[in-house]
Design an enzyme around this catalytic site. Structure first.
Site, PDB file in Angstrom:
ATOM      1  CG  ASP A 126       6.873 -35.271  -7.814  1.00 53.16           C
ATOM      2  OD1 ASP A 126       7.135 -36.363  -7.288  1.00 53.16           O
ATOM      3  OD2 ASP A 126       5.742 -34.774  -7.806  1.00 53.16           O
TER       4      ASP A 126
ATOM      5  CD  GLU B 274      18.724 -50.642 -11.238  1.00 52.77           C
ATOM      6  OE1 GLU B 274      19.702 -51.355 -10.975  1.00 52.77           O
ATOM      7  OE2 GLU B 274      17.675 -51.090 -11.770  1.00 52.77           O
TER       8      GLU B 274
ATOM      9  CD  GLU C 285       2.125 -30.081  -2.279  1.00 55.25           C
ATOM     10  OE1 GLU C 285       2.436 -31.023  -3.020  1.00 55.25           O
ATOM     11  OE2 GLU C 285       1.480 -29.071  -2.674  1.00 55.25           O
TER      12      GLU C 285
ATOM     13  CD  GLU D 178      23.256 -49.907  -7.850  1.00 58.43           C
ATOM     14  OE1 GLU D 178      23.216 -51.035  -8.377  1.00 58.43           O
ATOM     15  OE2 GLU D 178      24.114 -49.575  -6.998  1.00 58.43           O
TER      16      GLU D 178
END
Length: 789
Positions: A529, A467, A755, A577
């Site tokens: 993120d 994980e 980006e 998971e």
């Protein structure tokens, strides 16, 4: 008259020489807009990133630009990387002005017109005035020094005047003054000490430790050396030099930015040699860039110029972000973005490094190896003084300055998390270009240690499917080792601790007003993120989700503590998971098996291949939802399900690019791949103006300008296109790649590579000159027309 013909003939020879040098580069002029005159230490655009794009090369820690009209005769800047932050030290440090008539006056000043342009690895100015022609060419010749060649053709004697001026103001944003104070008043220690001798200028800077802004060692220097004797006077922030020439003249100037006293000592011998044989160094730079270009464009079909230009632009971006070893980083590396607010210096991130290495290998294999060496340099070993329980772990970010825990004062160093198991993929790709078996052997041992860490420290239910999670760290734990979290109470956000208390807080705060740093670390560990799959959704989106019948608890995340055999806490696992990490690890096992076979370890090769097969079967059985036809993370249940799965797919948090990770890593079945591709091609899901955003349009947490819940990241696009090609969808991959290249704003023009991009409009988003975007663009254009070759 004879003298005039000689001058004209000399000018024609020089013009022919200049044109012949750059004939092959004519198609590659101004691929990135490098024009600017920086009058502020920090000249920001939106997002707090630097708005100019200087030329950097060879891993140097300073860069130059082409001038705006008022600074003709100067290569503006330089920009200097003060350990971990880019700053501009001067609008210009050597501006040439030419006078006739034996004295310096406005009446005698030669008015010059300018043609200026950038080339891969070079900046060029061609100046013309009354009876005067001047050519200036700048190239980098060592990892600390750039070289300018100045050729002057004149009919009459001239006075040459050189001026340098340091920045006088602190910061601006979007062209407007933000802080008008002098940086030398804000940081008095930065006030340089001048040392001036015949043709040489040295600025020595004092020690500044302003994290987030400016860092100097106390012995850093900016040096200028010239082959032309001049007379110089200087003030606190400026200097003026002048000299006379009788006719045609060629001279050379070096710029060096040196980070500490050891570098100052080492570079002097190199500078002396450069000025002895400058043409050899300039020629070496030219040949080096010709090699980069030849290698980068070789795979492109039909000599398509637009794709060749984008390939070379990508190379320029990657080489511009190259930083040679310094500080705590003992290998050359490629940082995410030299002009990115928080991405400069030699910051080394594994997620970035893996992807950059593959692209670098196509034109600079040695730098690709160095890049991966830098990623693994600070891999934790068993007797580590800070976290011995994390043996095999690769920190998320290492930088010029060590963290306080490791004896430094750095704030950017990050050991809260690592990044996904993409390392073996990267090493194997680089090995295909280098055939360096000794390096492969060294990396194999490190990769096995990294794999072991995942299975020891991140596999809470011991089923071989690690994980994402968080390390034991001061950001996550109180001084007595309890898990930190915050709750939004009537009195504002308040700090609490303890995993059980956190779980109780979730139950008593169903609207999700609970924050936990470990959640941030787990999402960072994924490389995505603030992705929806990790429970991130804003209040407006959550309210709409609840209105449509959902529950706030659907977005809560839970954690488990992981302990070693002695009962010591060694980290935290998200009770989830992740299909992307499982898929990366399946491929990781497959690539490690290839390496073991190459290195003649047959038993390991067989074992690892079996583990890859086992993971593949688990992913397809447990992480694919037949109703929606997509792959999802699994929410780990208290007990495994009857089918052996850890839990059910997290369909409620919507679709994201993790769904096609099974295709990229070649673990999906043909039937499952077809259903995933259907979603990828659906304009109601991922097939937007710029395709393959970081969340589907149907995702409850989608936002076109949200970092990892809408914006298009080019690594995920590349993974999607390659995944499609693995299953035979070649024409569709070609079509979508063309859609990306033509719809993402500025890619085929002179804007810096960004980006990320807006999926609905193509608008540029995020940091400029971004390495992993450039890496994947290079790989994409090299695949155009041959996605299934």
């Amino acid at each position: 008259m004879k003298f005039k013909y000689v001058c004209v003939f000399t000018f024609l020879i020089i013009t022919f020489y200049t044109q012949s040098i750059y004939a092959n580069d004519a198609n590659y002029r101004n691929l990135i807009d490098r024009v600017g005159s920086p009058y502020y230490l920090q000249d920001f655009e939106h997002g707090g990133h630097q708005r100019f794009s200087p030329l950097f090369d060879l891993g140097a820690w300073h860069g130059h630009m082409l001038p705006t009209e008022e600074n003709i005769g100067a290569f503006t800047g330089p920009a200097i990387i003060t350990e971990e932050y880019l700053n501009f030290i001067a609008p210009y440090f050597e501006k040439l002005t030419v006078y006739k008539g034996g004295e310096i006056s406005n009446a005698n000043k030669v008015k010059l017109t300018m043609q200026a342009y950038s080339l891969p690895g070079a900046l060029v100015q061609e100046l013309r005035g009354d009876g005067v022609q001047i050519n200036l060419i700048l190239r980098f010749v060592t990892n600390r020094t750039s070289l300018v060649k100045t050729q002057i053709i004149t009919e009459k004697p001239l006075i040459l005047q050189f001026e340098g001026q340091l920045v006088e103001h602190m910061s601006a944003k979007n062209g407007k003054v933000k802080d008008a104070r002098s940086p030398f008043a804000v940081y008095p220690q930065l006030q340089p000490k001048w040392q001036v001798t015949d043709g040489n200028i040295t600025l020595s800077f004092g020690k500044v430790r302003a994290f987030g802004q400016l860092l100097t060692s106390g012995s850093s220097q900016l040096q200028l050396h010239k082959t032309l004797p001049v007379k110089t006077t200087h003030g606190k922030l400026s200097y003026v030099s002048d000299t006379n020439i009788a006719g045609d003249h060629t001279f050379y100037t070096t710029y060096s930015y040196l980070l500490d006293s050891q570098e100052v000592a080492r570079e002097q011998v190199k500078i002396a040699d450069i000025l002895k044989q400058p043409e050899n160094y300039l020629s070496g730079s030219k040949k080096r860039w010709q090699h980069y270009i030849e290698q980068a464009i070789r795979p492109i079909l039909n000599n398509d110029l637009s794709y060749q230009r984008l390939a070379v632009k990508s190379v320029e971006t990657l080489i511009g972000n190259w930083r040679s070893k310094a500080g705590a980083v003992g290998f050359d590396t490629v940082s995410p973005a030299v002009t990115g607010r928080w991405f400069s210096g030699n910051q080394t991130w594994p997620w970035d490094g893996y992807k950059q290495a593959f692209a670098l290998a196509t034109f600079h294999p040695e730098l690709a190896k160095q890049n991966l060496n830098a990623v693994f340099e600070h891999q934790i070993i068993a007797n580590d003084a800070v976290r011995p329980w994390d043996a095999g772990f690769i920190p998320d970010l290492v930088a010029y300055n060590l963290s306080p825990e490791r004896g430094g004062d750095g704030i950017n160093w990050n050991e809260r998390n690592t990044k996904p198991s993409l390392a073996a993929w990267a090493v194997w790709q680089v090995y295909q270009y280098t055939n360096d078996k000794q390096w492969l052997e060294e990396m194999f041992a490190k990769l096995i240690a990294y794999r072991h860490w995942w299975l020891t420290n991140r596999d809470h239910n011991n089923n071989g499917v690690p994980e994402y999670g968080a390390t034991v760290d001061k950001a996550h734990n109180t001084s007595d080792g309890k898990l930190r979290f915050e709750v939004n109470t009537a009195n504002g956000w308040q700090a609490f601790s303890g995993l059980t208390n956190y779980q109780n807080a979730l139950k008593t705060n169903p609207q999700g007003q609970v924050k936990i740093p470990a959640q941030t670390a787990a999402s960072w560990e994924s490389g995505r993120d603030d992705a929806a799959v990790f429970g991130f959704i804003n209040s407006e989106q959550l309210a709409r989700y609840i209105k449509n019948g959902g529950q706030a608890a659907d977005w809560h995340v839970d954690f488990a503590q992981n302990f070693d055999n002695s009962g010591r806490l060694i980290g935290y696992s998200l009770l989830q998971e992740s299909v992307d990490q499982a898929s990366y690890m399946a491929a990781d096992n497959r690539y490690l098996s290839k390496m073991a076979k190459e290195l003649n370890y047959p038993r390991q090769a067989s074992y690892l291949l079996k583990q890859a097969t086992r993971l593949r079967d688990y992913i397809n059985r447990c992480m694919f939802d037949t109703t929606t036809g997509f792959y999802y993370d699994i929410e780990i249940a208290p007990q495994p399900l009857e089918n052996g799965c850890a839990g059910k797919p997290l369909i409620k948090r919507g679709k994201g690019p993790e769904g096609w990770s099974a295709l990229f890593n070649q673990v999906a079945t043909v039937e499952q791949a077809q259903q995933v591709v259907d979603a990828m091609l659906d304009p109601r899901e991922f097939n937007t103006h710029v395709p393959f955003g970081s969340a589907a349009l149907t995702n409850p947490a989608f936002g076109a300008d949200i970092y990892w819940r809408g914006r298009v990241w080019l690594d995920q696009v590349y993974f999607g296109l390659v995944g499609m090609s693995h299953y035979g969808y070649c024409e569709k991959a070609q079509q979508l790649s063309e859609q990306l290249l033509t719809h993402a704003d500025g890619l085929l023009a002179s804007a810096p590579i960004r980006e990320n991009y807006n999926p609905l409009t193509g608008e540029q988003q995020g940091a400029p000159n971004f390495s992993w975007s450039a890496a994947h663009l290079l790989l994409i254009v090299q695949k155009q027309g041959k996605w299934c070759d």
